[in-house]
Design a protein around this motif. Structure first.
Motif, mmCIF file in Angstrom:
data_model
loop_
_atom_site.group_PDB
_atom_site.id
_atom_site.type_symbol
_atom_site.label_atom_id
_atom_site.label_comp_id
_atom_site.label_asym_id
_atom_site.label_seq_id
_atom_site.Cartn_x
_atom_site.Cartn_y
_atom_site.Cartn_z
ATOM 1 N N THR A 171 0.831 -1.212 0.000
ATOM 2 C CA THR A 171 0.000 0.000 0.000
ATOM 3 C C THR A 171 0.858 1.251 0.000
ATOM 4 O OG1 THR A 171 -1.756 -1.169 1.181
ATOM 5 C CG2 THR A 171 -1.803 1.235 1.253
ATOM 6 N N SER A 172 1.957 1.215 0.737
ATOM 7 C CA SER A 172 2.831 2.389 0.857
ATOM 8 C C SER A 172 3.534 2.733 -0.450
ATOM 9 C CB SER A 172 3.868 2.170 1.957
ATOM 10 O OG SER A 172 4.884 1.266 1.534
ATOM 11 N N LEU A 173 3.467 1.851 -1.435
ATOM 12 C CA LEU A 173 4.086 2.117 -2.737
ATOM 13 C C LEU A 173 3.183 2.933 -3.654
ATOM 14 C CD1 LEU A 173 5.721 -1.379 -3.429
ATOM 15 C CD2 LEU A 173 6.795 0.673 -2.486
ATOM 16 N N ALA A 174 2.015 3.328 -3.181
ATOM 17 C CA ALA A 174 1.112 4.160 -3.983
ATOM 18 C C ALA A 174 1.788 5.478 -4.354
ATOM 19 C CB ALA A 174 -0.175 4.432 -3.203
ATOM 20 N N PRO A 175 1.454 6.013 -5.520
ATOM 21 C CA PRO A 175 2.043 7.293 -5.926
ATOM 22 C C PRO A 175 1.369 8.481 -5.254
ATOM 23 C CG PRO A 175 0.512 6.547 -7.604
ATOM 24 C CD PRO A 175 0.564 5.460 -6.558
ATOM 25 N N SER A 176 2.101 9.576 -5.127
ATOM 26 C CA SER A 176 1.531 10.821 -4.609
ATOM 27 C C SER A 176 2.291 11.994 -5.208
ATOM 28 C CB SER A 176 1.624 10.866 -3.074
ATOM 29 O OG SER A 176 2.973 10.759 -2.651
ATOM 30 N N ALA A 177 1.621 13.129 -5.319
ATOM 31 C CA ALA A 177 2.253 14.332 -5.856
ATOM 32 C C ALA A 177 3.453 14.716 -5.005
ATOM 33 C CB ALA A 177 1.243 15.486 -5.889
ATOM 34 N N PHE A 178 4.568 15.019 -5.649
ATOM 35 C CA PHE A 178 5.825 15.375 -4.976
ATOM 36 C C PHE A 178 6.340 14.261 -4.055
ATOM 37 C CE2 PHE A 178 3.463 19.429 -5.497
ATOM 38 C CZ PHE A 178 4.299 20.036 -6.420
ATOM 39 N N ASN A 179 5.754 13.065 -4.194
ATOM 40 C CA ASN A 179 6.109 11.931 -3.332
ATOM 41 C C ASN A 179 5.879 12.247 -1.858
ATOM 42 O OD1 ASN A 179 7.017 9.193 -3.209
ATOM 43 N ND2 ASN A 179 8.995 9.882 -2.453
ATOM 44 N N LEU A 180 4.861 13.046 -1.558
ATOM 45 C CA LEU A 180 4.650 13.503 -0.183
ATOM 46 C C LEU A 180 4.114 12.418 0.743
ATOM 47 C CD1 LEU A 180 3.257 17.122 -0.658
ATOM 48 C CD2 LEU A 180 5.610 16.366 -0.240
ATOM 49 N N GLN A 181 3.396 11.452 0.190
ATOM 50 C CA GLN A 181 2.913 10.314 0.990
ATOM 51 C C GLN A 181 2.177 10.768 2.255
ATOM 52 O OE1 GLN A 181 6.431 7.446 1.222
ATOM 53 N NE2 GLN A 181 7.340 9.233 0.205
ATOM 54 N N PRO A 182 1.107 11.539 2.117
ATOM 55 C CA PRO A 182 0.451 12.097 3.302
ATOM 56 C C PRO A 182 -0.436 11.110 4.050
ATOM 57 C CG PRO A 182 -0.748 12.737 1.340
ATOM 58 C CD PRO A 182 0.477 11.988 0.864
ATOM 59 N N TRP A 183 -0.479 9.861 3.621
ATOM 60 C CA TRP A 183 -1.335 8.867 4.253
ATOM 61 C C TRP A 183 -0.721 8.331 5.544
ATOM 62 C CZ3 TRP A 183 -0.337 8.261 -1.155
ATOM 63 C CH2 TRP A 183 0.905 7.682 -1.455
ATOM 64 N N ARG A 184 -1.611 7.992 6.462
ATOM 65 C CA ARG A 184 -1.213 7.357 7.713
ATOM 66 C C ARG A 184 -2.222 6.228 7.973
ATOM 67 N NH1 ARG A 184 2.227 10.246 6.281
ATOM 68 N NH2 ARG A 184 3.365 11.865 7.432
ATOM 69 N N PHE A 185 -1.733 5.097 8.480
ATOM 70 C CA PHE A 185 -2.580 3.919 8.672
ATOM 71 C C PHE A 185 -2.618 3.549 10.162
ATOM 72 C CE2 PHE A 185 -0.519 3.740 4.531
ATOM 73 C CZ PHE A 185 -1.627 3.759 3.701
ATOM 74 N N HIS A 186 -3.818 3.498 10.704
ATOM 75 C CA HIS A 186 -4.011 3.155 12.110
ATOM 76 C C HIS A 186 -4.644 1.762 12.159
ATOM 77 C CE1 HIS A 186 -3.014 7.292 13.290
ATOM 78 N NE2 HIS A 186 -3.639 7.625 12.169
ATOM 79 N N VAL A 187 -3.857 0.792 12.586
ATOM 80 C CA VAL A 187 -4.261 -0.613 12.567
ATOM 81 C C VAL A 187 -4.830 -0.969 13.934
ATOM 82 C CG1 VAL A 187 -3.503 -2.987 12.191
ATOM 83 C CG2 VAL A 187 -2.452 -1.104 10.885
ATOM 84 N N VAL A 188 -6.084 -1.383 13.945
ATOM 85 C CA VAL A 188 -6.775 -1.677 15.200
ATOM 86 C C VAL A 188 -7.097 -3.171 15.263
ATOM 87 C CG1 VAL A 188 -8.783 -1.180 16.639
ATOM 88 C CG2 VAL A 188 -7.768 0.634 15.231
ATOM 89 N N GLU A 189 -6.546 -3.847 16.264
ATOM 90 C CA GLU A 189 -6.820 -5.265 16.496
ATOM 91 C C GLU A 189 -7.462 -5.488 17.866
ATOM 92 O OE1 GLU A 189 -3.380 -7.685 14.254
ATOM 93 O OE2 GLU A 189 -2.593 -6.169 15.655
#
Length: 204
Positions: free
Chosen positions: A39-57
């Motif tokens: 998932t972290s290999l997704a493209p983004s403008a300027f390679n900014l990667q503004p996504w954050r993933f909160h994993v709840v178990e």
């Protein structure tokens, strides 16, 4: 389930369903890490990667998220719930880390300065909304990565964002692309029903 290693991108796309009942089987930690890596290999403008993933178990936290999602049972049925969020303020604090080390230093610095100038002129809400559009790309990658690894998902937007921020201890500027329950399916789900290509595609 088809062996995950043999599942192509096409097969993942064609076999994916929105699943709301999950088997009581944990998501293997190595599978979860690989899904998030892909998932972290997704493209983004300027390679900014503004996504954050909160994993709840944690079961108690999932119960609170279910209440924030108006009681939807898939939140607690799934062994894992991933909150896909965007955080542009955190991104701006780590701009240098987003730029490729193979670039010449002056080019990296030029991009960093340009990004700071461009998004510094926006309000927190405006740049947060922009970051959300980028994070939606990663959301698509997550759904297909999970399917490719043999896990089912359902992307949800039916929840109270303020309550989810409170549960996870997130700042107000964070935006949500989706809440994504994930696990082995306990149902087949409905087959695809889509508009004809002629209705949605125009050639110019």
């Amino acid at each position: 389930m088809q062996d995950a290693a043999a599942r192509s991108v096409q097969e993942a796309i064609e076999s994916r369903r929105s699943i709301r009942r999950f088997a009581p089987e944990p998501v293997r930690r190595e599978d979860l890490k690989e899904i998030l890596r892909l998932t972290s290999l997704a493209p983004s403008a300027f390679n900014l990667q503004p996504w954050r993933f909160h994993v709840v178990e944690d079961a108690e936290t999932k119960q609170k998220l279910r209440e924030a999602a108006f009681g939807q049972p898939q939140v607690t049925s799934a062994p894992v719930v991933i909150i896909v969020a965007s955080d542009m303020e955190d991104t701006l604090n780590h701009l240098e880390e987003t730029q490729h080390p193979g670039m010449p230093p002056e080019q990296r610095q030029r991009i960093v300065c340009s990004v700071r100038e461009t998004y510094g002129q926006m309000s927190v809400a405006e740049r947060g909304q922009w970051a959300l559009t980028q994070t939606n790309i990663a959301l698509g990658f997550l759904l297909l990565a999970a399917q490719g690894m043999g896990y089912a998902t359902v992307p949800m937007l039916g929840f109270d964002p303020a309550r989810v921020r409170e549960i996870l201890g997130l700042p107000e500027h964070v935006h949500f692309a989706a809440m994504v329950p994930m696990g082995r399916p306990a149902e087949e789900g409905y087959p695809h029903h889509r508009l004809r290509l002629e209705q949605i595609v125009k050639y110019h």
